[in-house]
Design a protein around this motif. Sequence first.
Motif, short mmCIF file in Angstrom:
data_model
loop_
_atom_site.label_atom_id
_atom_site.label_comp_id
_atom_site.label_asym_id
_atom_site.label_seq_id
_atom_site.Cartn_x
_atom_site.Cartn_y
_atom_site.Cartn_z
N ILE A 47 1.57 46.38 29.45
CA ILE A 47 2.11 45.73 30.64
C ILE A 47 2.25 44.05 30.08
O ILE A 47 3.23 43.56 30.46
CB ILE A 47 0.81 45.58 31.85
CG1 ILE A 47 1.22 47.25 32.49
CG2 ILE A 47 1.45 44.76 32.96
CD1 ILE A 47 -0.30 47.31 33.36
N SER A 48 1.34 43.42 29.47
CA SER A 48 1.51 42.18 29.09
C SER A 48 2.70 42.07 28.24
O SER A 48 3.19 41.12 28.24
CB SER A 48 0.33 41.85 28.37
OG SER A 48 -0.96 41.93 29.20
N GLY A 49 2.86 43.01 27.29
CA GLY A 49 4.20 43.02 26.40
C GLY A 49 5.34 43.05 27.28
O GLY A 49 6.22 42.34 26.79
N HIS A 54 10.18 39.61 29.60
CA HIS A 54 10.68 39.55 30.84
C HIS A 54 11.13 40.84 31.37
O HIS A 54 12.18 40.71 32.00
CB HIS A 54 11.85 38.50 30.87
CG HIS A 54 11.24 37.13 30.27
ND1 HIS A 54 10.55 36.42 30.81
CD2 HIS A 54 11.45 36.65 28.89
CE1 HIS A 54 10.28 35.34 30.08
NE2 HIS A 54 10.97 35.56 28.72
N ASN A 55 10.65 42.04 31.02
CA ASN A 55 10.92 43.20 31.57
C ASN A 55 10.08 43.74 32.75
O ASN A 55 8.92 44.24 32.57
CB ASN A 55 10.82 44.37 30.47
CG ASN A 55 11.44 45.74 30.71
OD1 ASN A 55 11.65 46.11 31.75
ND2 ASN A 55 11.31 46.63 29.78
N LEU A 56 10.45 43.29 33.76
CA LEU A 56 9.64 43.41 34.97
C LEU A 56 9.48 44.78 35.40
O LEU A 56 8.58 45.33 36.09
CB LEU A 56 10.30 42.32 36.12
CG LEU A 56 10.06 41.04 35.87
CD1 LEU A 56 10.56 40.10 36.95
CD2 LEU A 56 8.90 40.32 35.43
N ASP A 57 10.69 45.57 35.28
CA ASP A 57 10.69 46.81 35.64
C ASP A 57 9.86 47.81 34.76
O ASP A 57 9.12 48.56 35.43
CB ASP A 57 12.14 47.44 35.62
CG ASP A 57 12.93 46.96 36.61
OD1 ASP A 57 12.51 46.43 37.66
OD2 ASP A 57 14.44 47.02 36.44
N GLY A 58 9.66 47.44 33.55
CA GLY A 58 8.70 48.13 32.78
C GLY A 58 7.30 47.83 33.15
O GLY A 58 6.39 48.67 33.03
N THR A 102 3.12 39.79 38.26
CA THR A 102 4.76 40.10 37.70
C THR A 102 5.68 39.31 38.51
O THR A 102 6.82 39.04 38.11
CB THR A 102 4.97 41.53 37.85
OG1 THR A 102 5.07 41.77 39.22
CG2 THR A 102 4.08 42.49 37.35
N ARG A 103 5.31 38.64 39.73
CA ARG A 103 6.22 37.92 40.45
C ARG A 103 6.33 36.42 40.04
O ARG A 103 6.95 35.38 40.81
CB ARG A 103 5.95 38.07 41.91
CG ARG A 103 6.37 39.37 42.51
CD ARG A 103 6.16 39.42 44.02
NE ARG A 103 4.99 39.51 44.46
CZ ARG A 103 4.29 40.66 44.77
NH1 ARG A 103 4.93 41.76 44.42
NH2 ARG A 103 3.13 40.84 44.83
N GLU A 104 5.46 36.03 39.14
CA GLU A 104 5.19 34.59 38.91
C GLU A 104 6.26 34.31 37.64
O GLU A 104 7.05 35.21 37.33
CB GLU A 104 3.98 34.46 38.01
CG GLU A 104 2.62 34.43 39.42
CD GLU A 104 1.18 33.89 38.53
OE1 GLU A 104 1.30 33.46 37.53
OE2 GLU A 104 0.39 34.23 39.23
N SER A 105 6.67 32.98 37.69
CA SER A 105 8.14 32.48 36.86
C SER A 105 7.93 32.53 35.56
O SER A 105 8.67 32.61 34.78
CB SER A 105 8.33 31.22 37.53
OG SER A 105 7.38 30.35 37.51
N SER A 106 6.29 32.40 35.05
CA SER A 106 6.36 32.47 33.65
C SER A 106 4.95 33.27 33.32
O SER A 106 4.17 33.77 34.30
CB SER A 106 6.31 30.89 33.20
OG SER A 106 5.00 30.41 33.45
N PHE A 107 4.74 33.53 31.96
CA PHE A 107 3.79 34.59 31.70
C PHE A 107 2.98 33.81 30.47
O PHE A 107 3.71 33.40 29.53
CB PHE A 107 4.17 36.02 31.34
CG PHE A 107 2.88 36.71 31.04
CD1 PHE A 107 1.99 37.18 32.18
CD2 PHE A 107 2.68 37.27 29.90
CE1 PHE A 107 0.99 38.00 31.70
CE2 PHE A 107 1.59 38.28 29.75
CZ PHE A 107 0.97 38.47 30.62
N THR A 108 1.74 33.47 30.51
CA THR A 108 1.03 32.81 29.57
C THR A 108 -0.28 33.66 29.04
O THR A 108 -0.40 34.73 29.42
CB THR A 108 0.22 31.61 30.34
OG1 THR A 108 -0.66 31.80 31.08
CG2 THR A 108 1.46 30.69 31.07
#
Length: 438
Positions: A47-49, A54-58, A102-108
């Motif tokens: 999921i993190s990958g 930026h593959n939100l559907d995956g 998954t709805r946040e603008s960036s992932f850290t």
Amino acid sequence: MKVLKFGGTSVGSAKRFKEVARIVTSGGKDIVVLSAMSGTTNTLVEISGYLYNHNLDGARDTIASLHTQYNCVIKELFEKKESIQKAQAYIDGVFQLLADITRESSFTEVQERIILSQGELMSTFLMTTYLQELGFHVRLLPALSFMRTDAQGEPDMESIKVSLDQLLEKERGADFYVTQGYICMNARDEVDNLKRGGSDYSACIIGAVTGAEEIQIWTDIDGMHNNDPRVVENTSAVRHLHFDEAAELAYFGAKILHPTCILPARYANIPVRLLNTMEPSAPGTLIDSVPDSGVIKAVAAKDNIVAIKIKSSRMLLAYGFLRKVFEIFESYRTSIDMICTSEVGVSLTIDDTRYLGEIVHDLKKYGTVSVDLDMCIVCIVGDMDWANCGFESKVMNAVKDIPVRMVSYGGSNYNISLLVREEDKEATLRSLSKNLFE
């Protein structure tokens, strides 16, 4: 009090949860450390990958699939309506958290570590709720409230002891306690994890700071075997190991333990027992500080080894040569496994090849460098004190028909290591078993 750690396969299904509960409730007032359910952490990494890419559907499809798996476990595990509702509400909350991320603008990296912590949080909540349904007075000790690492990423043992003692004092009326393995808070007050050894490391830290009677590591195999059962037939569990023997075997390839995880137990001199969840009555392997004289215990193998040889006629009587060689490996933060020297050269091995090209380039300042790829270290562990005449000859006689690139003997009282080609690994393991154990 004992500390009992159960790995992911031990809590991989509703049936496994119930088996672990039977083991836990047959003991005393113990601390139970749980990993995430089998496969959960890998799915959370997946999921993190997706989120990094930026593959939100995956990510959302994988979250939904995992949510379904946990819903099935809840239906199979609990009988009482109250327990089902309690467990379902918690699990739904976890997956709502994942959906929100998954709805946040960036992932850290901070968000990734929060995601990775959810596996242990879910398994311990389910286990605690199930044990309460059975009528036991069990308390959940949140690892994030006491397990902490310092600025160097090492366990802050003093802080852990103070916080855990306070929790246990507050909940001292419980029949037993459940907590998470693997996860912790770091020096920046962020959710993090122990990485090396995971839940085994957590259990040994908890055992050390509480002065436990024993630390039990429950897996899906009957203790540590005397050879690799995937390669050699009719291996058997080693019933007793010294801490140093266990560390050698873990470092050189025995998969049941991480090399560093038993260090806290060793320093606190607390026995560690490796047991089989699928066969609870089996004696397993006891690891402690008591040596066994005159016995060869086990063999392990470590793959993906690279041998590097530096040859220099200038080395003869040249002090400082080895220091220069070691400084090159230090500068690239690359550890050395084996080393052998002569008057005109030095051979050594590494298993981290990220900077192999740069290391070889720098070594060429001091001599001719050759590299052997696809090598394997085979480690023979037992009472290898030099006064035990004939032990080294037994080992060498077992591999008389196998090309041996390097031999390391004398650096430890518990280990002889051989460097062979990976293609000769299976023949080496089988020959050692035949000559040493049969």
